[in-house]
Write an enzyme that holds these catalytic residues in place. Structure first.
Site, PDB file in Angstrom:
ATOM      1  N   LYS A   1       0.830  -1.209   0.000  1.00  0.00           N
ATOM      2  CA  LYS A   1       0.000   0.000   0.000  1.00  0.00           C
ATOM      3  C   LYS A   1       0.860   1.254   0.000  1.00  0.00           C
ATOM      4  O   LYS A   1       0.499   2.273  -0.574  1.00  0.00           O
ATOM      5  CB  LYS A   1      -0.974  -0.014   1.183  1.00  0.00           C
ATOM      6  CG  LYS A   1      -2.051  -1.075   1.027  1.00  0.00           C
ATOM      7  CD  LYS A   1      -3.223  -0.842   1.948  1.00  0.00           C
ATOM      8  CE  LYS A   1      -4.372  -1.766   1.576  1.00  0.00           C
ATOM      9  NZ  LYS A   1      -5.494  -1.696   2.500  1.00  0.00           N
TER      10      LYS A   1
ATOM     11  N   LYS B   1      -3.141 -10.858  -6.481  1.00  0.00           N
ATOM     12  CA  LYS B   1      -4.366 -11.168  -5.754  1.00  0.00           C
ATOM     13  C   LYS B   1      -5.543 -10.368  -6.321  1.00  0.00           C
ATOM     14  O   LYS B   1      -5.365  -9.198  -6.666  1.00  0.00           O
ATOM     15  CB  LYS B   1      -4.090 -10.783  -4.292  1.00  0.00           C
ATOM     16  CG  LYS B   1      -5.229 -10.874  -3.349  1.00  0.00           C
ATOM     17  CD  LYS B   1      -4.862 -10.316  -1.987  1.00  0.00           C
ATOM     18  CE  LYS B   1      -5.172  -8.839  -1.892  1.00  0.00           C
ATOM     19  NZ  LYS B   1      -5.238  -8.306  -0.527  1.00  0.00           N
TER      20      LYS B   1
ATOM     21  N   LYS C   1      -9.928  -4.878  -5.597  1.00  0.00           N
ATOM     22  CA  LYS C   1     -10.628  -3.799  -6.297  1.00  0.00           C
ATOM     23  C   LYS C   1      -9.666  -2.714  -6.767  1.00  0.00           C
ATOM     24  O   LYS C   1      -9.859  -2.087  -7.794  1.00  0.00           O
ATOM     25  CB  LYS C   1     -11.643  -3.163  -5.354  1.00  0.00           C
ATOM     26  CG  LYS C   1     -13.002  -3.759  -5.486  1.00  0.00           C
ATOM     27  CD  LYS C   1     -14.004  -2.847  -4.881  1.00  0.00           C
ATOM     28  CE  LYS C   1     -14.001  -1.525  -5.624  1.00  0.00           C
ATOM     29  NZ  LYS C   1     -14.693  -0.463  -4.929  1.00  0.00           N
TER      30      LYS C   1
HETATM   31  P1  AMP Z   1     -10.654  -6.644   3.052  1.00  0.00           P
HETATM   32  O1  AMP Z   1     -11.476  -6.301   1.851  1.00  0.00           O
HETATM   33  O2  AMP Z   1      -9.196  -6.405   2.849  1.00  0.00           O
HETATM   34  O3  AMP Z   1     -11.196  -6.045   4.289  1.00  0.00           O
HETATM   35  O4  AMP Z   1     -10.765  -8.230   3.208  1.00  0.00           O
HETATM   36  C1  AMP Z   1     -11.872  -8.892   3.756  1.00  0.00           C
HETATM   37  C2  AMP Z   1     -11.601 -10.390   3.762  1.00  0.00           C
HETATM   38  O5  AMP Z   1     -11.489 -10.880   2.410  1.00  0.00           O
HETATM   39  C3  AMP Z   1     -10.268 -10.756   4.445  1.00  0.00           C
HETATM   40  O6  AMP Z   1     -10.453 -11.921   5.217  1.00  0.00           O
HETATM   41  C4  AMP Z   1      -9.321 -11.013   3.304  1.00  0.00           C
HETATM   42  O7  AMP Z   1      -8.292 -11.920   3.638  1.00  0.00           O
HETATM   43  C5  AMP Z   1     -10.270 -11.619   2.261  1.00  0.00           C
HETATM   44  N1  AMP Z   1      -9.768 -11.406   0.880  1.00  0.00           N
HETATM   45  C6  AMP Z   1      -9.557 -10.216   0.256  1.00  0.00           C
HETATM   46  N2  AMP Z   1      -9.112 -10.400  -1.009  1.00  0.00           N
HETATM   47  C7  AMP Z   1      -9.020 -11.749  -1.184  1.00  0.00           C
HETATM   48  C8  AMP Z   1      -8.629 -12.578  -2.286  1.00  0.00           C
HETATM   49  N3  AMP Z   1      -8.247 -12.067  -3.453  1.00  0.00           N
HETATM   50  N4  AMP Z   1      -8.671 -13.927  -2.114  1.00  0.00           N
HETATM   51  C9  AMP Z   1      -9.081 -14.470  -0.936  1.00  0.00           C
HETATM   52  N5  AMP Z   1      -9.464 -13.746   0.133  1.00  0.00           N
HETATM   53  C10 AMP Z   1      -9.444 -12.403   0.021  1.00  0.00           C
END
Ligand code: AMP
Length: 338
Positions: free
Chosen positions: A116, A202, A205
């Site tokens: 980031k 990965k 968004k």
């Molecule tokens: P966040 O949007 O970063 O708050 O992530 C919310 C949840 O989604 C967390 O448990 C992340 O580890 C999971 N997550 C986010 N992106 C991915 C991805 N590309 N593959 C698997 N899990 C994800």
């Protein structure tokens, strides 16, 4: 009422305007099933969303929207406690205390901080790398430990932060006496969904629209994105027969309940038949089914989410208050005023 003796699970999601497949198959789908087996808390972590540039009006809107989306996915306030992080000041209070048990060196080494930070550097002179971005994993440790969670269902990208949480809990307990459990990570079978347009990265968004499928996206764009997904692209990673793009499409197909179709594609592939078009069609069909169902669920979410969430957050706060009382005593702070 949650039956006694269930393990406590907690996990969080940042309020972005749209959940994507990675969030769902890496985390949220598992949260839904865990509601029946664990004592669950799920948080929309608006304070974390402040660590990158944002517009205040969007943050407020996205927080309400994320709550609606979680309910549409099957998170049920009758089974789990749902809360908004900033409504529970004990999270930030504990974060300060835990910050004194985290080293600058280990925070600086966090992969997400580095990634980031690089994104921010590219944005220009008005966007600097904030202290908030560096200390983000300490607030995350606090989100987990303030509820004394034992299990944390997250995607692969959060494993490093969870290891830090365990280290902080261990150091705290060693210094002040045992207050916290050392929480364990629970991964799904698809803990890392990759980008459709760049399958070495990965799904996220922030990479842009071509890279992810939104959970509530319309059929036309879901099909367009999947059909345009990268499959064979240049040299294969050492020791693999399948490109990362094809592996990712198969993972998505399996995650969406089509394990047999995935197995039959793999069999064909091993026999030299690479029918990527039909693989993509199968993936698109199952994703359209998912997104159509979730959009319908979202239409049925009724009620005043904003006032409901205050009540729901109050229930979570009761637990957080109890932890803070114990923590303040353990570390030598006076009894709080609340
Ligand atoms: P966040 O949007 O970063 O708050 O992530 C919310 C949840 O989604 C967390 O448990 C992340 O580890 C999971 N997550 C986010 N992106 C991915 C991805 N590309 N593959 C698997 N899990 C994800």
């Amino acid at each position: 009422m949650v039956p006694l003796n269930r393990q406590r699970a907690m996990s969080c999601i940042q309020p972005t305007s749209e959940m994507h497949l990675g969030n769902y198959y890496g985390a949220v789908e598992q949260w839904v099933t865990m509601q029946d087996t664990h004592d669950c808390l799920f948080g929309v972590v608006d304070l974390h969303a402040m660590t990158m540039p944002y517009l205040p009006a969007h943050l407020a809107e996205n927080t309400s929207r994320m709550l609606t989306d979680l309910i549409a996915c099957g998170i049920d306030s009758a089974k789990a406690k749902i809360f908004v992080q900033s409504l529970i000041p004990e999270h930030t209070e504990l974060a300060w205390i835990l910050g004194c048990k985290a080293s600058y060196g280990e925070l600086k080494r966090m992969t997400q901080f580095k990634e980031k930070g690089e994104q921010l550097e590219k944005l220009g002179p008005n966007d600097f790398i904030s202290l908030g971005l560096l200390s983000y994993p300490v607030l995350q440790a606090s989100d987990i430990l303030v509820y004394r969670a034992e299990v944390v269902p997250v995607g692969q990208d959060q494993v490093q932060h969870l290891e830090l949480t365990r280290n902080i809990a261990r150091r705290f307990n060693r210094t002040f006496g045992k207050v916290f459990p050392e929480p364990s990570v629970l991964l799904t079978e698809t803990p890392r969904i990759m980008s459709l347009a760049d399958p070495d990265r990965k799904m996220s968004k922030s990479l842009g629209g071509r890279h992810y499928v939104g959970l509530f996206e319309e059929e036309k764009s879901v099909r367009q994105k999947v059909m345009a997904a990268v499959t064979d692209s240049g040299v294969l990673p050492a020791g693999t027969a399948m490109s990362p793009g094809v592996t990712n499409l198969l993972e998505i197909l399996r995650a969406s309940g089509q394990a047999e179709a995935a197995a039959s594609f793999v069999k064909d592939f091993e026999n030299g038949v690479k029918n990527y078009k039909s693989l993509k069609e199968a993936v698109a069909d199952s994703l359209v089914e998912l997104t159509t169902r979730l959009r319908a669920n979202r239409k049925n979410v009724v009620g005043d989410i904003k006032s409901d969430v205050k009540k729901m957050s109050e229930a979570a706060r009761e637990i957080a208050r109890e932890t803070i009382r114990e923590v303040r005593k353990a570390v030598g702070l006076p009894k709080g005023l609340r």
